[in-house]
Scaffold this motif. Sequence first.
Motif, PDB file in Angstrom:
ATOM      1  N   ASP A 182       0.831  -1.211   0.000  1.00  0.00           N
ATOM      2  CA  ASP A 182       0.000   0.000   0.000  1.00  0.00           C
ATOM      3  C   ASP A 182       0.859   1.253   0.000  1.00  0.00           C
ATOM      4  O   ASP A 182       0.515   2.244  -0.648  1.00  0.00           O
ATOM      5  N   GLN A 183       1.979   1.224   0.739  1.00  0.00           N
ATOM      6  CA  GLN A 183       2.864   2.385   0.769  1.00  0.00           C
ATOM      7  C   GLN A 183       3.534   2.606  -0.583  1.00  0.00           C
ATOM      8  O   GLN A 183       3.935   3.725  -0.914  1.00  0.00           O
ATOM      9  N   VAL A 184       3.640   1.535  -1.372  1.00  0.00           N
ATOM     10  CA  VAL A 184       4.275   1.641  -2.686  1.00  0.00           C
ATOM     11  C   VAL A 184       3.272   2.095  -3.740  1.00  0.00           C
ATOM     12  O   VAL A 184       3.532   3.006  -4.533  1.00  0.00           O
ATOM     13  N   HIS A 185       2.087   1.451  -3.763  1.00  0.00           N
ATOM     14  CA  HIS A 185       1.128   1.685  -4.843  1.00  0.00           C
ATOM     15  C   HIS A 185       0.052   2.716  -4.514  1.00  0.00           C
ATOM     16  O   HIS A 185      -0.572   3.263  -5.428  1.00  0.00           O
ATOM     17  N   HIS A 186      -0.206   2.956  -3.219  1.00  0.00           N
ATOM     18  CA  HIS A 186      -1.314   3.841  -2.854  1.00  0.00           C
ATOM     19  C   HIS A 186      -0.893   4.982  -1.937  1.00  0.00           C
ATOM     20  O   HIS A 186      -1.732   5.530  -1.236  1.00  0.00           O
ATOM     21  N   VAL A 189      -2.792   8.191  -2.765  1.00  0.00           N
ATOM     22  CA  VAL A 189      -4.210   8.082  -2.432  1.00  0.00           C
ATOM     23  C   VAL A 189      -4.401   8.159  -0.916  1.00  0.00           C
ATOM     24  O   VAL A 189      -5.333   8.820  -0.425  1.00  0.00           O
ATOM     25  N   MET A 190      -3.536   7.486  -0.160  1.00  0.00           N
ATOM     26  CA  MET A 190      -3.638   7.522   1.303  1.00  0.00           C
ATOM     27  C   MET A 190      -3.458   8.937   1.832  1.00  0.00           C
ATOM     28  O   MET A 190      -4.151   9.357   2.771  1.00  0.00           O
ATOM     29  N   MET A 191      -2.556   9.675   1.222  1.00  0.00           N
ATOM     30  CA  MET A 191      -2.349  11.059   1.636  1.00  0.00           C
ATOM     31  C   MET A 191      -3.590  11.898   1.362  1.00  0.00           C
ATOM     32  O   MET A 191      -4.015  12.713   2.191  1.00  0.00           O
ATOM     33  N   ARG A 225     -14.193   1.196  -3.806  1.00  0.00           N
ATOM     34  CA  ARG A 225     -14.533   1.638  -2.455  1.00  0.00           C
ATOM     35  C   ARG A 225     -14.074   0.637  -1.388  1.00  0.00           C
ATOM     36  O   ARG A 225     -13.835   1.013  -0.239  1.00  0.00           O
ATOM     37  N   LYS A 226     -13.939  -0.646  -1.758  1.00  0.00           N
ATOM     38  CA  LYS A 226     -13.423  -1.629  -0.810  1.00  0.00           C
ATOM     39  C   LYS A 226     -11.958  -1.334  -0.485  1.00  0.00           C
ATOM     40  O   LYS A 226     -11.514  -1.529   0.647  1.00  0.00           O
ATOM     41  N   THR A 227     -11.234  -0.877  -1.493  1.00  0.00           N
ATOM     42  CA  THR A 227      -9.834  -0.502  -1.262  1.00  0.00           C
ATOM     43  C   THR A 227      -9.746   0.715  -0.356  1.00  0.00           C
ATOM     44  O   THR A 227      -8.901   0.778   0.548  1.00  0.00           O
ATOM     45  N   VAL A 228     -10.635   1.675  -0.580  1.00  0.00           N
ATOM     46  CA  VAL A 228     -10.668   2.863   0.279  1.00  0.00           C
ATOM     47  C   VAL A 228     -10.983   2.467   1.716  1.00  0.00           C
ATOM     48  O   VAL A 228     -10.373   2.958   2.666  1.00  0.00           O
TER      49      VAL A 228
END
Length: 435
Positions: A182-186, A189-191, A225-228
């Motif tokens: 997640d830190q690599v690909h998202h 988005v997380m920010m 939305r499941k990823t979110v």
Amino acid sequence: MRREKVNYLINLIKIHGLSVLDKSYTHYSKEYKEHAIKRVLLGNESINAVALDLGLPGNGMLSNWIRSYKENGYNVVIKKKGRRIHEQERVKRIRTPQARKRQVASPEFKAYCRKRIYKKIGCLGSKKKEPTKTEIAQAVTELRHELGLAVKKIIEIINANEDLPHISRSNYYDVYTREDKDQVHHSDVMMRIREIYDEIKNRYVAPGYRRITHILHREGYQINRKTVNRLMRKMDLYGYVMKRRHPYSSYQGDIKGRIKPDLIKRKFFALRPNMKWYTDITEFNLRGKKLYLSPIIDGCGRDIVAYNISRHPNLKQVMSMLDDAFKTNQALNGLIFHTDRGWQYQHKAYQHELAIRGIEQSMSRKGCSPDDGLMEGFFGILKREMFYGQEKKYASLDELEQAIRKYIDYYNTERTKDKLKELTPIEYRNKSLVA
């Protein structure tokens, strides 16, 4: 915290009498402290219950003993008064590794470790689903930092119990050293999720993953939305949920000949704007002072057509709301206007205003709020997001009124919905008019 202390003192007096408050300073021996600590750690008694039974002036004293007990290798240490000298500090540093060895070897510590490990690993997963290796490895890491044990020892204790989910050392280190995808690909988005969450939370209450997903989609992000939802749980971001409270009711009985049939039958949706309208009155109680909101919601886009805020739920409020709605919406012939059986909606003047415009009046059944579910749903959303739990934000009814007006504008123009294809109520209304 102050209330907890008061409750503790009340219970202490009930058990030991008022004389317990007259005690002077008491010196507690090493044996006395050790006995109290073991009752909590090994006897499964609560700190509060043990402190009350022993007549301690506060349960925080026993909590401090337990913390000191763990920090000193599960040994009770009676501190001497006065300042430490350098030689004593040097001896303490030398003895620290020895104390650690004694701690690991003590039967009390071993029993406590097994109990703590069994409890933490046993709580993973559910009855229908086994915990994943990642979840077990994360729990092992937390136990490792908490107890100060080696990974090998923790895994041995886990695998020795047939009732617990097992994990091998190779599995653990594979998960522990695995790169966080997640830190690599998202990461971007997380920010952005964090920014959206903080922005809405500062204005109203914490948004859920659906609302944040809608905003991300509107900004061009292609994300499920499941990823979110998963990313938000990973960042410990959760939406605000609160139970609804009892609504305001203006029903005062039936006026003969003024009750209208239910033309909606809980089919709230309308294909086009101005086909079905709904209204009701809700009450805001701010420290004993009351404010009343009377809005109209459209069944097509769920937008607020008009509203009125008043200090009194009288006929003037409802008639003013109608005037505002009729000014901005012409040609309402054939519109179905649904309400409950409140006395305002049974009034002759109100029913006359609807009749001269060709509006059909519809009413819920007696005492059946779900018949006006669309309006009740809006009230629930409104109060959960800007009122319940936030009453302290508003110093007066004037401030609360301004906040309601701002929220209704936000609800109409910014707040998206799944049922509206991730559009705001006004966007959906305008799109329906064009179609």
